[in-house]
Design a protein around this motif. Structure first.
Motif, PDB file in Angstrom:
ATOM      1  N   UNK A  21       0.829  -1.203   0.000  1.00  0.00           N
ATOM      2  CA  UNK A  21       0.000   0.000   0.000  1.00  0.00           C
ATOM      3  C   UNK A  21       0.865   1.255   0.000  1.00  0.00           C
ATOM      4  N   UNK A  22       1.926   1.264   0.813  1.00  0.00           N
ATOM      5  CA  UNK A  22       2.825   2.425   0.847  1.00  0.00           C
ATOM      6  C   UNK A  22       3.512   2.623  -0.503  1.00  0.00           C
ATOM      7  N   UNK A  23       3.938   1.533  -1.148  1.00  0.00           N
ATOM      8  CA  UNK A  23       4.580   1.634  -2.455  1.00  0.00           C
ATOM      9  C   UNK A  23       3.641   2.173  -3.517  1.00  0.00           C
ATOM     10  N   UNK A  24       2.406   1.671  -3.535  1.00  0.00           N
ATOM     11  CA  UNK A  24       1.424   2.165  -4.503  1.00  0.00           C
ATOM     12  C   UNK A  24       1.131   3.645  -4.256  1.00  0.00           C
ATOM     13  N   UNK A  25       1.011   4.015  -3.013  1.00  0.00           N
ATOM     14  CA  UNK A  25       0.760   5.417  -2.679  1.00  0.00           C
ATOM     15  C   UNK A  25       1.919   6.303  -3.137  1.00  0.00           C
ATOM     16  N   UNK A  26       3.158   5.849  -2.933  1.00  0.00           N
ATOM     17  CA  UNK A  26       4.319   6.623  -3.387  1.00  0.00           C
ATOM     18  C   UNK A  26       4.342   6.763  -4.903  1.00  0.00           C
ATOM     19  N   UNK A  27       3.997   5.705  -5.615  1.00  0.00           N
ATOM     20  CA  UNK A  27       3.965   5.768  -7.081  1.00  0.00           C
ATOM     21  C   UNK A  27       2.916   6.768  -7.543  1.00  0.00           C
ATOM     22  N   UNK A  28       1.733   6.723  -6.941  1.00  0.00           N
ATOM     23  CA  UNK A  28       0.665   7.647  -7.334  1.00  0.00           C
ATOM     24  C   UNK A  28       1.068   9.094  -7.051  1.00  0.00           C
ATOM     25  N   UNK A  29       1.604   9.355  -5.872  1.00  0.00           N
ATOM     26  CA  UNK A  29       2.020  10.720  -5.528  1.00  0.00           C
ATOM     27  C   UNK A  29       3.142  11.187  -6.449  1.00  0.00           C
ATOM     28  N   UNK A  30       4.093  10.310  -6.757  1.00  0.00           N
ATOM     29  CA  UNK A  30       5.197  10.686  -7.644  1.00  0.00           C
ATOM     30  C   UNK A  30       4.700  10.973  -9.047  1.00  0.00           C
ATOM     31  N   UNK A  31       3.760  10.159  -9.524  1.00  0.00           N
ATOM     32  CA  UNK A  31       3.226  10.397 -10.865  1.00  0.00           C
ATOM     33  C   UNK A  31       2.475  11.715 -10.938  1.00  0.00           C
ATOM     34  N   UNK A  32       1.793  12.088  -9.881  1.00  0.00           N
ATOM     35  CA  UNK A  32       1.078  13.365  -9.870  1.00  0.00           C
ATOM     36  C   UNK A  32       2.060  14.523  -9.754  1.00  0.00           C
ATOM     37  N   UNK A  33       3.037  14.394  -8.857  1.00  0.00           N
ATOM     38  CA  UNK A  33       3.970  15.495  -8.598  1.00  0.00           C
ATOM     39  C   UNK A  33       4.922  15.731  -9.774  1.00  0.00           C
ATOM     40  N   UNK A  34       5.418  14.655 -10.383  1.00  0.00           N
ATOM     41  CA  UNK A  34       6.420  14.771 -11.448  1.00  0.00           C
ATOM     42  C   UNK A  34       5.841  14.410 -12.809  1.00  0.00           C
ATOM     43  N   UNK A  35       4.578  14.747 -13.044  1.00  0.00           N
ATOM     44  CA  UNK A  35       3.888  14.385 -14.278  1.00  0.00           C
ATOM     45  C   UNK A  35       4.598  14.938 -15.512  1.00  0.00           C
ATOM     46  N   UNK A  36       5.006  16.189 -15.480  1.00  0.00           N
ATOM     47  CA  UNK A  36       5.644  16.804 -16.645  1.00  0.00           C
ATOM     48  C   UNK A  36       6.977  16.125 -16.969  1.00  0.00           C
ATOM     49  N   UNK A  37       7.748  15.827 -15.935  1.00  0.00           N
ATOM     50  CA  UNK A  37       9.039  15.164 -16.147  1.00  0.00           C
ATOM     51  C   UNK A  37       8.837  13.767 -16.735  1.00  0.00           C
ATOM     52  N   UNK A  38       7.859  13.035 -16.233  1.00  0.00           N
ATOM     53  CA  UNK A  38       7.603  11.675 -16.726  1.00  0.00           C
ATOM     54  C   UNK A  38       7.146  11.718 -18.179  1.00  0.00           C
ATOM     55  N   UNK A  39       6.279  12.669 -18.513  1.00  0.00           N
ATOM     56  CA  UNK A  39       5.807  12.787 -19.900  1.00  0.00           C
ATOM     57  C   UNK A  39       6.962  13.134 -20.830  1.00  0.00           C
ATOM     58  N   UNK A  40       7.824  14.052 -20.408  1.00  0.00           N
ATOM     59  CA  UNK A  40       8.973  14.438 -21.233  1.00  0.00           C
ATOM     60  C   UNK A  40       9.938  13.276 -21.423  1.00  0.00           C
ATOM     61  N   UNK A  41      10.241  12.565 -20.357  1.00  0.00           N
ATOM     62  CA  UNK A  41      11.152  11.422 -20.457  1.00  0.00           C
ATOM     63  C   UNK A  41      10.557  10.327 -21.338  1.00  0.00           C
ATOM     64  N   UNK A  42       9.265  10.088 -21.197  1.00  0.00           N
ATOM     65  CA  UNK A  42       8.610   9.071 -22.026  1.00  0.00           C
ATOM     66  C   UNK A  42       8.646   9.466 -23.499  1.00  0.00           C
ATOM     67  N   UNK A  43       8.343  10.725 -23.801  1.00  0.00           N
ATOM     68  CA  UNK A  43       8.336  11.189 -25.190  1.00  0.00           C
ATOM     69  C   UNK A  43       9.732  11.158 -25.798  1.00  0.00           C
ATOM     70  N   UNK A  44      10.745  11.518 -25.029  1.00  0.00           N
ATOM     71  CA  UNK A  44      12.107  11.533 -25.557  1.00  0.00           C
ATOM     72  C   UNK A  44      12.665  10.131 -25.782  1.00  0.00           C
ATOM     73  N   UNK A  45      12.208   9.163 -25.002  1.00  0.00           N
ATOM     74  CA  UNK A  45      12.795   7.831 -25.091  1.00  0.00           C
ATOM     75  C   UNK A  45      11.938   6.810 -25.826  1.00  0.00           C
ATOM     76  N   UNK A  46      10.811   7.221 -26.368  1.00  0.00           N
ATOM     77  CA  UNK A  46       9.940   6.271 -27.055  1.00  0.00           C
ATOM     78  C   UNK A  46      10.639   5.647 -28.252  1.00  0.00           C
TER      79      UNK A  46
END
Length: 72
Positions: A21-46
């Motif tokens: 539960x703690x791991x899932x919560x951390x993943x959700x919070x990280x995805x919300x907080x660092x959404x722009x970074x994750x989208x940029x990294x995903x787009x650059x590395x596709x």
């Protein structure tokens, strides 16, 4: 009064469920907080992911084709 039996298995199960539960919560919070970074990294590395996976896909299909042609 209803007493609950506490066993080692129950303690381990609760511990693991808590960590999951703690791991899932951390993943959700990280995805919300660092959404722009994750989208940029995903787009650059596709394209890098496609370039890395494509030879493996071609080899799997080629091996399957060779095996099918041997047994015809």
């Amino acid at each position: 009064m209803d007493y609950q039996v506490v066993t080692v298995g129950n303690i381990i199960k609760r511990f693991l469920i808590g960590w999951i539960i703690a791991g899932v919560l951390l993943v959700v919070v990280s995805c919300i907080k660092y959404k722009e970074y994750i989208i940029t990294a995903f787009a650059n590395n596709t394209w890098a992911w496609i370039d890395a996976i494509m030879p493996v896909v071609i080899m799997v299909f080629a091996i399957g084709y060779v095996i099918r042609s041997l047994f015809r």
